[in-house]
Design a protein around this motif. Structure first.
Motif, short mmCIF file in Angstrom:
data_model
loop_
_atom_site.label_atom_id
_atom_site.label_comp_id
_atom_site.label_asym_id
_atom_site.label_seq_id
_atom_site.Cartn_x
_atom_site.Cartn_y
_atom_site.Cartn_z
N GLN A 250 15.15 7.02 -6.22
CA GLN A 250 14.06 7.74 -6.34
C GLN A 250 12.73 7.17 -5.66
O GLN A 250 12.01 7.85 -5.11
N TYR A 251 12.81 5.89 -5.34
CA TYR A 251 11.71 5.04 -4.70
C TYR A 251 11.91 5.41 -3.32
O TYR A 251 11.01 5.75 -2.57
N ILE B 280 2.74 -0.86 -9.82
CA ILE B 280 1.37 -0.58 -9.25
C ILE B 280 0.82 -1.75 -9.23
O ILE B 280 0.08 -2.25 -8.52
N SER B 281 0.46 -2.30 -10.64
CA SER B 281 -0.22 -3.57 -10.84
C SER B 281 0.26 -4.69 -10.13
O SER B 281 -0.20 -5.29 -9.37
N LEU B 282 1.69 -4.72 -9.74
CA LEU B 282 2.37 -5.94 -9.23
C LEU B 282 2.18 -5.82 -7.71
O LEU B 282 1.74 -6.80 -7.00
N CYS B 283 2.29 -4.38 -7.26
CA CYS B 283 1.97 -4.27 -5.71
C CYS B 283 0.55 -4.64 -5.48
O CYS B 283 0.11 -5.28 -4.53
N ALA B 284 -0.54 -4.35 -6.28
CA ALA B 284 -1.81 -4.54 -6.09
C ALA B 284 -2.11 -6.21 -5.87
O ALA B 284 -2.95 -6.58 -5.15
N ALA B 285 -1.54 -6.86 -6.91
CA ALA B 285 -1.67 -8.26 -6.73
C ALA B 285 -1.16 -8.88 -5.59
O ALA B 285 -1.88 -9.61 -4.87
N ASP B 286 0.04 -8.24 -4.98
CA ASP B 286 0.60 -8.69 -4.09
C ASP B 286 -0.10 -8.19 -2.63
O ASP B 286 -0.33 -9.08 -1.75
N CYS B 287 -0.74 -7.24 -2.70
CA CYS B 287 -1.62 -6.84 -1.55
C CYS B 287 -2.79 -7.61 -1.50
O CYS B 287 -3.12 -7.90 -0.14
N LEU B 288 -3.52 -7.99 -2.60
CA LEU B 288 -4.61 -8.69 -2.64
C LEU B 288 -4.42 -10.24 -1.93
O LEU B 288 -5.12 -10.90 -1.30
N PHE B 289 -3.06 -10.54 -2.45
CA PHE B 289 -2.72 -11.80 -2.10
C PHE B 289 -2.47 -11.94 -0.40
O PHE B 289 -3.25 -12.68 0.20
N CYS B 290 -1.95 -10.77 -0.02
CA CYS B 290 -1.78 -10.73 1.68
C CYS B 290 -3.27 -10.42 2.38
O CYS B 290 -3.26 -10.85 3.38
N VAL B 291 -4.21 -9.98 1.66
CA VAL B 291 -5.54 -9.56 2.21
C VAL B 291 -6.33 -10.71 2.17
O VAL B 291 -7.14 -10.93 3.25
N LEU B 292 -6.38 -11.52 1.05
CA LEU B 292 -7.39 -12.56 1.04
C LEU B 292 -6.94 -13.97 0.84
O LEU B 292 -7.89 -14.86 0.75
N VAL B 293 -5.65 -14.19 0.87
CA VAL B 293 -5.19 -15.41 1.13
C VAL B 293 -4.56 -15.90 2.52
O VAL B 293 -4.49 -16.59 2.92
N LEU B 294 -3.59 -15.17 2.78
CA LEU B 294 -2.66 -15.06 4.02
C LEU B 294 -3.53 -15.34 5.30
O LEU B 294 -3.02 -16.14 6.33
N PRO B 295 -4.67 -14.50 5.43
CA PRO B 295 -5.23 -14.69 6.63
C PRO B 295 -5.88 -16.10 6.79
O PRO B 295 -5.74 -16.75 8.07
N LEU C 54 0.72 -1.12 0.01
CA LEU C 54 -0.13 -0.09 -0.07
C LEU C 54 0.86 1.31 0.00
O LEU C 54 0.56 2.11 -0.78
N LEU C 55 1.95 1.22 0.76
CA LEU C 55 2.74 2.24 0.92
C LEU C 55 3.40 2.52 -0.39
O LEU C 55 3.50 3.71 -1.02
N THR C 56 3.80 1.30 -1.39
CA THR C 56 4.50 1.56 -2.68
C THR C 56 3.56 2.19 -3.64
O THR C 56 3.80 2.89 -4.34
N ILE C 57 2.19 1.60 -3.57
CA ILE C 57 0.98 1.98 -4.38
C ILE C 57 1.05 3.55 -4.36
O ILE C 57 0.89 4.42 -5.20
#
Length: 444
Positions: free
Chosen positions: A396-397, A115-130, A94-97
């Motif tokens: 820059q990041y 940004i698309s890559l981070c969104a996929a990773d974030c969804l993985f953390c929210v919807l799968v890892l719990p 979320l910070l990177t996005i």
């Protein structure tokens, strides 16, 4: 009174009291036995129900074997690691996005794919890892059949999105470095968004036959105690095709692109070194010509003056060429930094996914449960490790993260150190950035 000196009436009373006590004890014993029997019966019934429920979930009756396959300390370690990765992944992605959206200096085509890559990773953390964490805590899948179908669908879909986004970024770097003349035509905004949408549609669309039970099924794997892709009633499974189409082919494309990138960069550096070595000799010849012209008197001065003017023009052209070469070299260095960062992301992806692939092939019967847990933890780690790569390998990041965390106002265009066109800044702005004085900048 009897011979023991005890009154007969007292003896009868004692006898009656003893009889009553005996009856109470017998009744209590009977009640205790009945209660224990009832409790035992209830526990037996509950245990039978639990075993039956587990048999329904697992597909067979090997509950005792499954429960002993993964030890409690191993599951505790896995649950702790999963929760920590989940927290780090959600916060980092979320910070990177937010940083990439808020800071225009780092916005380019590569940033859109990131940004698309981070969104996929974030969804993985929210919807799968719990669900994975709860699975490790309870030692079994306890979320029902519907989630046992939905969670692996999301998991495999996100893996495909991640790898395709990495492949798209690699192709972007390849065209930028090897075919720069067509870059602006290929990477227009509408085309970039189309590529990103394609990554998501293809990755999840490829799972639809399995989701509907046409080509394998999503279900509970009784050996691994997790939900995955299983063969359907006809023995068909999409795992092999998924591995080849969504993993092997993108990896081959990425490796081929990077091989070509390294070759082009090597050739470019060789040409620049040859060009740089030829510049001092040309400058020395011009200086000798200008010095020699002052030693010849008389009528040849006019001709020599013309020669001096031509030599001065050549020297000025040489300086302009040198400045242009410096600008191009600086731009190439900035592009090369992003290219190396994407290469590190790809290598980390391989490092995270190869262990579980090798382990599943080498240990199909799960004789080494700890290795399987390690493989799954490595998969989970891929959802948060990219953020550390962004921070470590790209200044820059780092500035973008710092700007967001310290609530600073981002700069629309920075002429400080590390600024680059990244292939998306107009040419005159890129030249201005390269020609400007390098000043430290803490804002994006």
């Amino acid at each position: 009174m009897n011979r023991f000196g005890v009154d007969g009436s007292g003896s009868k009373a004692n006898y009656g009291e003893n009889l009553l006590t005996s009856e109470i004890i017998n009744a209590t014993s009977t009640m205790t036995t009945t209660t224990v029997s009832s409790i035992t019966s209830i526990l037996s019934t509950a245990t039978s129900a639990l075993l039956a429920d587990n048999e329904i979930q697992n597909g067979d009756g090997e509950t005792d074997e499954l429960s002993s396959r993964f030890s409690r300390p191993l599951l505790t370690i896995a649950a702790t690691a999963t929760i920590l990765i989940m927290i780090a992944g959600i916060f980092g992605n979320l910070l990177t996005i937010y940083a990439l959206i808020r800071c225009p200096k780092v916005r380019n085509v590569a940033a859109d794919f990131i940004i698309s890559l981070c969104a996929a990773d974030c969804l993985f953390c929210v919807l799968v890892l719990p669900f994975m964490a709860v699975r490790y805590i309870h030692g079994a899948w306890t979320h029902g059949e519907f989630l046992c179908t939905l969670v692996p669908f999301i998991q495999y879909g996100n893996v495909g999105v991640s790898l395709l986004c990495i492949a798209m970024i690699t192709m972007n770097r390849y065209i930028m470095i090897a075919h720069n003349s067509i870059y602006q035509r290929v990477y227009k905004k509408v085309y970039v968004y189309t590529m990103i949408i394609f990554c998501w549609i293809f990755s999840y669309g490829f799972q639809l036959p399995t989701l509907f039970g046409v080509w394998g099924i999503f279900g509970y794997d009784d050996k691994l105690e997790t939900c995955s892709i299983l063969p359907d009633s006809q023995g068909r499974s999409s795992k092999t095709a998924l591995f080849i189409i969504a993993f092997i082919i993108p990896c081959v494309i990425i490796i081929a692109c990077y091989a070509r990138i390294f070759w082009v960069v090597h050739e470019s550096e060789s040409r620049m070194r040859r060009h740089a070595s030829s510049q001092p000799s040309l400058q020395n010849n011009n200086q000798r010509t200008m010095t020699g012209s002052t030693q010849i008197p008389g009528s040849m001065n006019n001709n020599l003056n013309e020669t001096d003017v031509k030599s001065g023009n050549r020297l000025q052209a040489t300086k302009s060429t040198r400045l242009k070469d410096q600008r191009e070299a600086k731009q190439k260095r900035n592009e090369w930094r992003i290219t190396k960062m994407v290469l590190a992301i790809f290598l980390s992806f391989l490092a995270c996914y190869m262990p579980i692939t090798i382990i599943k092939i080498a240990d199909k019967d799960v004789q080494w449960p700890g290795l399987h847990i390690f493989g799954y933890i490595m998969i989970y780690l891929s959802a948060c490790i990219n953020n550390f790569i962004y921070f470590i390998m790209n200044k820059q990041y780092r500035q973008a993260y710092k700007t967001v965390l310290m609530c600073r106002t981002p700069k629309l265009l920075s002429f400080g150190h590390g600024a680059s066109s990244n292939g998306d800044t107009p040419k005159h702005l890129a030249n201005a950035i390269a020609d400007s004085k390098e000043e430290p900048s803490d804002s994006c």
